[in-house]
Design an enzyme around this catalytic site. Structure first.
Site, short mmCIF file in Angstrom:
data_model
loop_
_atom_site.label_atom_id
_atom_site.label_comp_id
_atom_site.label_asym_id
_atom_site.label_seq_id
_atom_site.Cartn_x
_atom_site.Cartn_y
_atom_site.Cartn_z
N ASP A 32 0.82 -1.21 0.00
CA ASP A 32 0.00 0.00 0.00
C ASP A 32 0.85 1.26 0.00
O ASP A 32 2.04 1.25 0.32
CB ASP A 32 -0.97 0.01 1.18
CG ASP A 32 -0.27 0.01 2.53
OD1 ASP A 32 0.77 -0.66 2.66
OD2 ASP A 32 -0.76 0.68 3.46
N GLU A 66 -0.13 -1.18 5.60
CA GLU A 66 0.91 -0.78 6.55
C GLU A 66 0.80 0.68 6.92
O GLU A 66 1.19 1.08 8.01
CB GLU A 66 2.29 -1.06 5.93
CG GLU A 66 3.47 -0.87 6.90
CD GLU A 66 4.00 0.54 6.95
OE1 GLU A 66 4.79 0.85 7.87
OE2 GLU A 66 3.65 1.38 6.08
#
Length: 362
Positions: free
Chosen positions: A79, A133
């Site tokens: 991400d 994350e």
């Protein structure tokens, strides 16, 4: 929907690390929207006979199973933070610009190249490409894997491909956040003497923070500099009301030698309950550098880089909580992470791939 059009399949066998980085950047994957990228990563790795590939949510785990004496994890998050008009990727001279190029699709590209092309490593390898994350911890893909399939995260060493300027950043600091509340008594500002201004009474808290001298803690020869700072001050409900409450939010970065309990006790000692209301809203321990561990020492030798302390928190702490020593090693300057102009040097992409390949191959 991808504004750049449908993403093309990845071919980490035929595409070099620079090309892979560009392809990854051009697949949007803001936190919570990693499914398309996870699908493509999974599709690229499943045909490879030397890997066992599993999907956990929108995280992909690929591992060798050769019965080696050691197992290492190479992990990277899929991400990114939200876009800042920095898509698609663009190549300028010796740099790749674009959303996530530094944090951390360059590192993911390195891991993908290794996963595809190192078919018989001297250490068994578990590659973890995980989701979420960059957002709150309860959504983190590593946490999800640890909860559902903890055996997938068992290893002698974990390498987190976070940007570290192609240097070794060992361990990480812990993080504590607390709200310190000071009470007063509300009144009309035209008759302020009838009240007690909580914002004024908060001055000693701010002064105590200003006067505080953070400690410097040396572990395995690395100096971790602690910090204690007011990051928000909230008071008042209207411009004509004396505030009856003032809340100072404090952020503490503490050395990994402190436990979460010790870090909390330290802050509470500075602001004792007989004087202040202290509400610890978050405390996450750090990770010790573990430079004495065999696998860690071996990697540091091959990388030829002088270890530095990680001043900040990363997912190495999650691995440490599982009993796995971990370090940060990846392309890109961490100072550029989350900025609109983030980039990764092409030389660092190639260097990280080459050095890790040398460590993994005979």
């Amino acid at each position: 929907m991808n504004p750049l059009g449908p993403p093309a399949p990845l071919d980490p066998l035929a595409t070099d690390v620079v090309g892979l980085t560009r392809a990854l950047v051009d697949i949007p994957s803001e936190s919570g929207a990693e499914e398309a990228l996870a699908d493509i990563v999974e599709a690229a790795l499943r045909p490879l006979d030397h890997l066992v590939v599993e999907r956990v949510g929108n995280s992909v785990v690929a591992r060798t199973d050769l019965g080696r004496d050691e197992r290492v994890i190479i992990a990277g998050h899929l991400d990114t933070v939200p876009a800042a008009d920095n898509l698609p990727a663009r190549l300028e001279a010796d740099r790749m610009y674009g959303l996530g190029a530094c944090d951390m699709k360059g590192g993911v590209a390195v891991a993908l190249r290794l996963a595809a092309t190192v078919t018989a490593p001297v250490r068994d390898v578990t590659y973890v490409f995980y989701e979420c994350e960059e957002v709150e911890g309860d959504r983190n893909g590593l946490r999800t894997i640890a909860g559902r399939r903890p055996e997938l995260l068992a290893a002698d060493l974990a390498i987190l491909m976070e940007p570290s300027d192609a240097g070794v950043e060992a361990g990480c600091q812990g993080v504590l956040t607390a709200d310190i509340t000071v009470r007063g008594e509300r009144a009309h500002t035209a008759r302020a003497w009838r009240g007690v201004n909580a914002a004024h009474r908060a001055a000693p808290v701010l002064q105590r923070l200003a006067d505080h001298t953070p400690e410097r803690v040396v572990i395995d020869g690395l100096e971790y500099r602690e910090g204690l700072n007011a990051v928000a001050v909230r008071a008042g409900v209207a411009g004509n009301v004396v505030p009856d409450t003032c809340v100072i939010t404090v952020n503490s970065r503490f050395a990994p030698s402190r436990s979460a309990e010790e870090a909390e006790a330290y802050v509470r000692g500075l602001f004792p309950e007989r004087e202040y209301e202290v509400d610890v809203t978050e405390v996450v321990p750090g990770a010790l550098p573990g430079l004495g561990q065999r696998a860690v020492a071996s990697l540091v030798r091959v990388l030829g880089a002088e270890p530095r302390p990680k001043l900040g928190w990363t997912d190495v702490a999650r691995f440490a909580s599982l009993g796995t020593p971990a370090l940060n090693y990846g392309p890109g300057d961490p100072v550029l992470a989350h900025t609109a102009g983030e980039y990764v040097p092409l030389a660092q992409l190639r260097e990280c791939e080459e050095r890790l390949r040398n460590w993994l191959t005979p």
